[in-house]
Write a protein that holds these residues in place. Structure first.
Motif, mmCIF file in Angstrom:
data_model
loop_
_atom_site.group_PDB
_atom_site.id
_atom_site.type_symbol
_atom_site.label_atom_id
_atom_site.label_comp_id
_atom_site.label_asym_id
_atom_site.label_seq_id
_atom_site.Cartn_x
_atom_site.Cartn_y
_atom_site.Cartn_z
ATOM 1 N N ALA A 175 0.823 -1.218 0.000
ATOM 2 C CA ALA A 175 0.000 0.000 0.000
ATOM 3 C C ALA A 175 0.848 1.254 0.000
ATOM 4 C CB ALA A 175 -0.944 -0.016 1.203
ATOM 5 N N ASP A 176 1.903 1.296 0.839
ATOM 6 C CA ASP A 176 2.762 2.477 0.903
ATOM 7 C C ASP A 176 3.484 2.712 -0.412
ATOM 8 O OD1 ASP A 176 1.931 2.697 3.493
ATOM 9 O OD2 ASP A 176 3.721 1.741 4.360
ATOM 10 N N VAL A 177 4.004 1.617 -0.974
ATOM 11 C CA VAL A 177 4.719 1.747 -2.245
ATOM 12 C C VAL A 177 3.757 2.158 -3.358
ATOM 13 C CG1 VAL A 177 6.110 0.508 -3.947
ATOM 14 C CG2 VAL A 177 6.419 0.048 -1.507
ATOM 15 N N GLU A 178 2.556 1.620 -3.323
ATOM 16 C CA GLU A 178 1.575 1.973 -4.347
ATOM 17 C C GLU A 178 1.207 3.448 -4.271
ATOM 18 O OE1 GLU A 178 -2.676 0.277 -6.089
ATOM 19 O OE2 GLU A 178 -1.966 -0.304 -4.093
ATOM 20 N N ARG A 179 1.032 3.955 -3.051
ATOM 21 C CA ARG A 179 0.737 5.383 -2.915
ATOM 22 C C ARG A 179 1.903 6.234 -3.398
ATOM 23 N NH1 ARG A 179 -1.793 3.645 1.948
ATOM 24 N NH2 ARG A 179 0.126 4.054 3.117
ATOM 25 N N ALA A 180 3.136 5.784 -3.082
ATOM 26 C CA ALA A 180 4.306 6.529 -3.538
ATOM 27 C C ALA A 180 4.413 6.527 -5.060
ATOM 28 C CB ALA A 180 5.574 5.947 -2.921
ATOM 29 N N LEU A 181 4.080 5.382 -5.674
ATOM 30 C CA LEU A 181 4.126 5.307 -7.137
ATOM 31 C C LEU A 181 2.996 6.108 -7.779
ATOM 32 C CD1 LEU A 181 4.946 1.513 -7.610
ATOM 33 C CD2 LEU A 181 6.498 3.449 -7.913
ATOM 34 N N GLN A 182 1.889 6.197 -7.080
ATOM 35 C CA GLN A 182 0.759 6.947 -7.632
ATOM 36 C C GLN A 182 0.935 8.450 -7.511
ATOM 37 O OE1 GLN A 182 -2.605 5.434 -5.489
ATOM 38 N NE2 GLN A 182 -2.769 3.575 -6.736
ATOM 39 N N THR A 183 1.849 8.876 -6.625
ATOM 40 C CA THR A 183 2.009 10.318 -6.394
ATOM 41 C C THR A 183 2.417 11.073 -7.656
ATOM 42 O OG1 THR A 183 2.535 9.933 -4.067
ATOM 43 C CG2 THR A 183 3.221 12.039 -5.032
ATOM 44 N N PRO A 184 3.466 10.639 -8.415
ATOM 45 C CA PRO A 184 3.809 11.402 -9.634
ATOM 46 C C PRO A 184 2.656 11.457 -10.629
ATOM 47 C CG PRO A 184 5.585 9.902 -9.027
ATOM 48 C CD PRO A 184 4.429 9.535 -8.178
ATOM 49 N N ALA A 185 1.979 10.309 -10.784
ATOM 50 C CA ALA A 185 0.857 10.317 -11.727
ATOM 51 C C ALA A 185 -0.253 11.248 -11.250
ATOM 52 C CB ALA A 185 0.314 8.890 -11.905
ATOM 53 N N ARG A 186 -0.512 11.205 -9.937
ATOM 54 C CA ARG A 186 -1.540 12.108 -9.402
ATOM 55 C C ARG A 186 -1.135 13.563 -9.565
ATOM 56 N NH1 ARG A 186 -3.193 9.037 -3.711
ATOM 57 N NH2 ARG A 186 -4.304 7.267 -4.685
ATOM 58 N N GLU A 187 0.166 13.838 -9.322
ATOM 59 C CA GLU A 187 0.636 15.204 -9.510
ATOM 60 C C GLU A 187 0.511 15.631 -10.971
ATOM 61 O OE1 GLU A 187 1.522 17.395 -7.359
ATOM 62 O OE2 GLU A 187 1.276 16.079 -5.616
ATOM 63 N N GLN A 188 0.830 14.698 -11.884
ATOM 64 C CA GLN A 188 0.702 15.008 -13.298
ATOM 65 C C GLN A 188 -0.752 15.277 -13.665
ATOM 66 O OE1 GLN A 188 3.160 15.461 -15.371
ATOM 67 N NE2 GLN A 188 1.874 15.848 -17.161
ATOM 68 N N VAL A 189 -1.620 14.400 -13.138
ATOM 69 C CA VAL A 189 -3.052 14.597 -13.405
ATOM 70 C C VAL A 189 -3.531 15.912 -12.813
ATOM 71 C CG1 VAL A 189 -5.345 13.677 -12.936
ATOM 72 C CG2 VAL A 189 -3.516 12.126 -13.600
ATOM 73 N N GLN A 190 -3.035 16.220 -11.588
ATOM 74 C CA GLN A 190 -3.424 17.484 -10.957
ATOM 75 C C GLN A 190 -2.907 18.680 -11.752
ATOM 76 O OE1 GLN A 190 -5.464 17.656 -8.308
ATOM 77 N NE2 GLN A 190 -5.486 19.871 -8.594
ATOM 78 N N GLN A 191 -1.668 18.547 -12.255
ATOM 79 C CA GLN A 191 -1.132 19.625 -13.076
ATOM 80 C C GLN A 191 -1.950 19.812 -14.347
ATOM 81 O OE1 GLN A 191 3.000 18.823 -13.804
ATOM 82 N NE2 GLN A 191 3.603 19.021 -11.645
#
Length: 330
Positions: A175-191
């Protein structure tokens, strides 16, 4: 499961079309096939029931990648008993004649074999993958590796088990690693979302500016037209005043001319009357010039009598008579 009915000397068994029933008596197969129904003696018969319908087995296990990351694999394996007679000889599918149920747990044994075999093939593959490779291309690779490995597994073939289909549903890290991996994609989506929001706002501002410019242009146009209207109204008022002044002047001149003409007429009339009176007076004076003095006195007395006030009574004294006679004699 098979339906077994007990009678005094013999029993009767009946199976469904999805169950392969095997009847062995004294080491020899008497009945074998799906949907069997027959009589048997419980003391000398051995019954085995093998399900031949397609079954699915859910798998959930953990594996470690080449970069020492733990991933969980969720898959489903569909299988069936391709050789039920072989399966009945290799696994305990024997029925209890009294209960009509299996004495052992053959399906659990098959599930354990499939789980261990599938897990072994998946682990061998994921060990050579990094976490990024496993998450990007691991589903298809694991599914293909598990399907190939299970289809060629000798133990399963020797047991009469045939793998029909393999589906890998999910391959997820911790779960922790998945959230960490999702962060760049989420940031990209947010951008991207912020960019879209800014662009939408910029477009809205641009449209508002265009609308404001149109409104300002409309106001300028209205002001120009209003100015033209005021100028036109002023010109009309000036023209109306000029026309009114000209009309008044003409009317005044006409009245003055009329007054002058009337005055000339009155003057001419007065002159003519005066001239006539003068001529009359001159004619009268000419007549009076040739008259006797006594006649003139008599006329003067008559004229004086016309202009005297009315006399109610007259008293004549001797002095008055004397004076009058004296004057008359003169």
């Amino acid at each position: 499961m098979a339906e077994i009915r007990r009678y005094p000397l013999v029993w009767h068994v009946r199976s469904a079309t999805t169950d392969h029933l095997v009847h062995v008596r004294r080491g020899r197969t008497v009945h074998s096939g799906p949907g069997q129904a027959f009589w048997f003696r419980p003391l000398s018969a051995a019954l085995s029931e093998v399900p031949i319908d397609d079954r699915e087995l859910g798998l959930l296990f953990h594996a470690r990648t080449a970069d020492f990351q733990d991933v969980s694999v969720q898959a489903t394996v569909a299988y069936r008993m391709a050789d039920p007679d072989l399966a009945a000889r290799r696994l305990d599918f024997g029925l209890d004649p009294k209960k009509g149920t299996w004495r052992g747990r053959p399906l659990e044994q098959i599930a354990q074999m499939l789980t261990e075999a599938a897990q072994q093939h998946a682990l061998d593959l994921l060990t050579g993958f990094t976490l990024h490779q496993a998450l990007t291309a691991g589903l298809a690779a694991v599914r293909e590796r598990m399907a190939t490995g299970l289809s060629s597994d000798e133990r399963l073939s020797a047991t009469g088990v045939e793998v029909v289909d393999v589906r890998v549903i999910a391959l997820r890290p911790e779960a922790d690693v998945e959230r960490a991996l999702q962060t760049p994609a989420r940031e990209q989506v947010q951008q991207e979302a912020d960019k879209a929001t800014y662009e939408r706002r910029a477009l809205a501002v641009e449209r508002e500016r265009a609308i404001s410019e149109n409104e300002l242009q409309s106001q300028i146009e209205l002001a120009a037209r209003e100015e033209q209207l005021v100028s036109r109204r002023g010109a009309n008022e000036r023209r109306r005043a000029t026309e009114a002044a000209a009309a008044g002047r003409i009317e005044t001149e006409a009245k003055a001319e009329q007054t002058r003409l009337l005055a000339d007429a009155r003057a001419e009339s007065t002159r003519l009357v005066g001239a006539a009176d003068a001529e009359t007076e001159a004619a009268r004076m000419a007549i009076y010039a040739d008259m006797d003095q006594a006649v003139l006195l008599a006329l003067a007395a008559r004229e004086a009598a016309k202009n005297l006030p009315q006399v109610g009574s007259l008293t004549i004294t001797p002095d008055a008579v004397t004076s009058a006679l004296t004057a008359l004699s003169r």
